[in-house]
Design a protein around this motif. Sequence first.
Motif, PDB file in Angstrom:
ATOM      1  N   GLU A 263     -26.626   1.458   3.196  1.00  0.00           N
ATOM      2  CA  GLU A 263     -25.294   1.546   2.585  1.00  0.00           C
ATOM      3  C   GLU A 263     -24.398   0.418   3.081  1.00  0.00           C
ATOM      4  OE1 GLU A 263     -24.113   5.491   3.661  1.00  0.00           O
ATOM      5  OE2 GLU A 263     -25.707   6.409   2.464  1.00  0.00           O
ATOM      6  N   PRO A 344     -28.126   8.161  -0.935  1.00  0.00           N
ATOM      7  CA  PRO A 344     -27.577   8.305  -2.287  1.00  0.00           C
ATOM      8  C   PRO A 344     -28.429   7.567  -3.317  1.00  0.00           C
ATOM      9  CG  PRO A 344     -25.828   7.760  -0.737  1.00  0.00           C
ATOM     10  CD  PRO A 344     -27.124   7.622   0.007  1.00  0.00           C
ATOM     11  N   ASN A 468     -23.418  12.953  -0.179  1.00  0.00           N
ATOM     12  CA  ASN A 468     -23.997  11.695  -0.650  1.00  0.00           C
ATOM     13  C   ASN A 468     -23.327  11.199  -1.920  1.00  0.00           C
ATOM     14  OD1 ASN A 468     -25.826  10.976   1.307  1.00  0.00           O
ATOM     15  ND2 ASN A 468     -27.490  12.187   0.458  1.00  0.00           N
ATOM     16  N   LYS A 471     -20.148   9.470  -0.662  1.00  0.00           N
ATOM     17  CA  LYS A 471     -20.440   8.255   0.105  1.00  0.00           C
ATOM     18  C   LYS A 471     -20.956   7.131  -0.782  1.00  0.00           C
ATOM     19  CE  LYS A 471     -22.657   8.864   4.023  1.00  0.00           C
ATOM     20  NZ  LYS A 471     -23.678   9.429   4.948  1.00  0.00           N
TER      21      LYS A 471
END
Length: 603
Positions: A263, A344, A468, A471
């Motif tokens: 991420e 994610p 998720n 985020k």
Amino acid sequence: MSEPNTSCAAFQRNAAIDPAAVAVRSIGGDHTLTWRQYADQVREVAAGLHALGVGHGDTVALMMGNRVEFYPVEVGVQHTGATSFSVYNTLAPEQLNYVFENAGNRVVICEQQYVERIRRSGAPIEAIVCLDGAPEGTLGLPELKAMGSGDFDFEATWRAVRPEDILTLVYTSGTTGNPKGVEITHSNVLAEARAFHAVLPVAFGDRQTSYLPSAHMADRFCCLYLQQVYGIQITVVPDRSLLPAALVDVHPTIWGAVPRVWEKLKAAIEFAVANEPDEPTRAGLQWALGVAARKADAQLSGTAIGVELATEWAEADERVLSALRAKIGLDQLKWAMSGAAPIPPQTLGFFFGLGIPISEIWGMSELTCVASACPPAQARLGSVGRMLPGMQWRIAEDGEFLVRGPLVMKGYRKEPHKTAEALDADGWLHTGDILAVDDGGYLRVVDRKKELIINSAGKNMSPANIENAVKAATALVGAIATIGDARPYNTALIVIDAETATLYAARHGLPDASAPALAADPGVLTEIARGVAAGNATLSRVEQIKRFTVLPTFWEPGGDEVTLTMKVRRKPIADKYAEEIERLYAEKPGDTVHEPAEAQAAR
């Protein structure tokens, strides 16, 4: 020649393939170990430890950062027949006391900075070996090596190691209570490496980076044990902030990361593109990322990628994306993977669009690390692949996923009752996870069995799935804890990501990047509210977050709120932030509680 049946035998085989090849190195290659030097140092360490009285069945603890010296020391311990394990460098003295008492180690090998903390632990340690000095009352590493006796039978000692011997202990991060010491045997690790290799191939000379703590099973398996079994080259990364530079230096051929690293890499790429000073270059990057996003959207939705889009992506790849992969150091990958927590789907899609397909894996320390995976060409976004060869699975009546096979741990150190709770009489490991399995055998992680939210209306929900979704929508959110158990609707405690906060503050000209300042900044709150709304749009109405508060603090790995592997500690959070949670459900919640634009009407 028969296949090695211990990590020691596997190491000796690889050390003989190309003794002049570099086995371990620092970023830039200033400090290297060839396989010949590595093997010589393993022999010296084993001889020195033997002189200290360390032998078969003993335990030795290691406490150090990611450094070249770790490898010959760790493997040297193994060659005495002892169990070698690492502790997290952030552990407090009382935590060290618990782990050392449980492990039963009399020897610690560490960096000088940890000597006093080890002493304050009060554990019955007989010898401390220091890598980078020799404070009073300790042995320096050269001194340890010099203690080795010329009549020590190194060959006979390592050959006496048995497959069923305990190779390492992995202390689970523990979202509740003290960590449990997972006992992993040589046989476990050899079975894991071979099953993993059958799905994600590994070869002598493959390049990998070691940046996670060596107490984390992902680092031990993907670096140390894959090196011992298949001869990969490891570059050590002593500080996580150096990882981008390490990737450019190494251009790894095999690489994996926990979701938060992927991420952050995604956020860094997007930030760099948005702030590219040359307008034509920026326009080209934005065009290519747009094409990549359309390819990712098609993959995420299960839509076939048409000829027109495939042609446009090939053009974008030739003109821009291939150079972008090279710029970040991920242009020579045979495979990439993500594990340790759910990632994610949007993050997986982003990298898929860039031409970096990620195989999401599932596993746990009790299963010697990885238990399911798929080759990149067969991976499905949102799935953690299929079970590795040789493993069996079934789903219990309450939905818990059970696993049996050669990867299952020996047990928990000195905890027979907890071992019996996890491992039933038929050898099934009760994972504590809820997984769904489709007709093709592909697994999808739903959540931890004990962490499912059951709201006041009886609806079961996965907090990880909700978290998720948010985020993935905004890089500003570093951690999020969904609240909703026995409640009428879901709320959330949100913490800003410390690294992204610094970038955000610089980009928006904010003089203060501290957590309290940003948690009160209108622009930050607007961006987080947008992210919550975007995440909500991907969730069912009952799952959506109706109210949230941004806490004026950063959550540190290993702290009260998150484990060292960034898993949310839900019960401690509920206790610590009880007042903030009650305000989220108050009729008049106050100025620190926020609602996405659509939430008030929906609620």
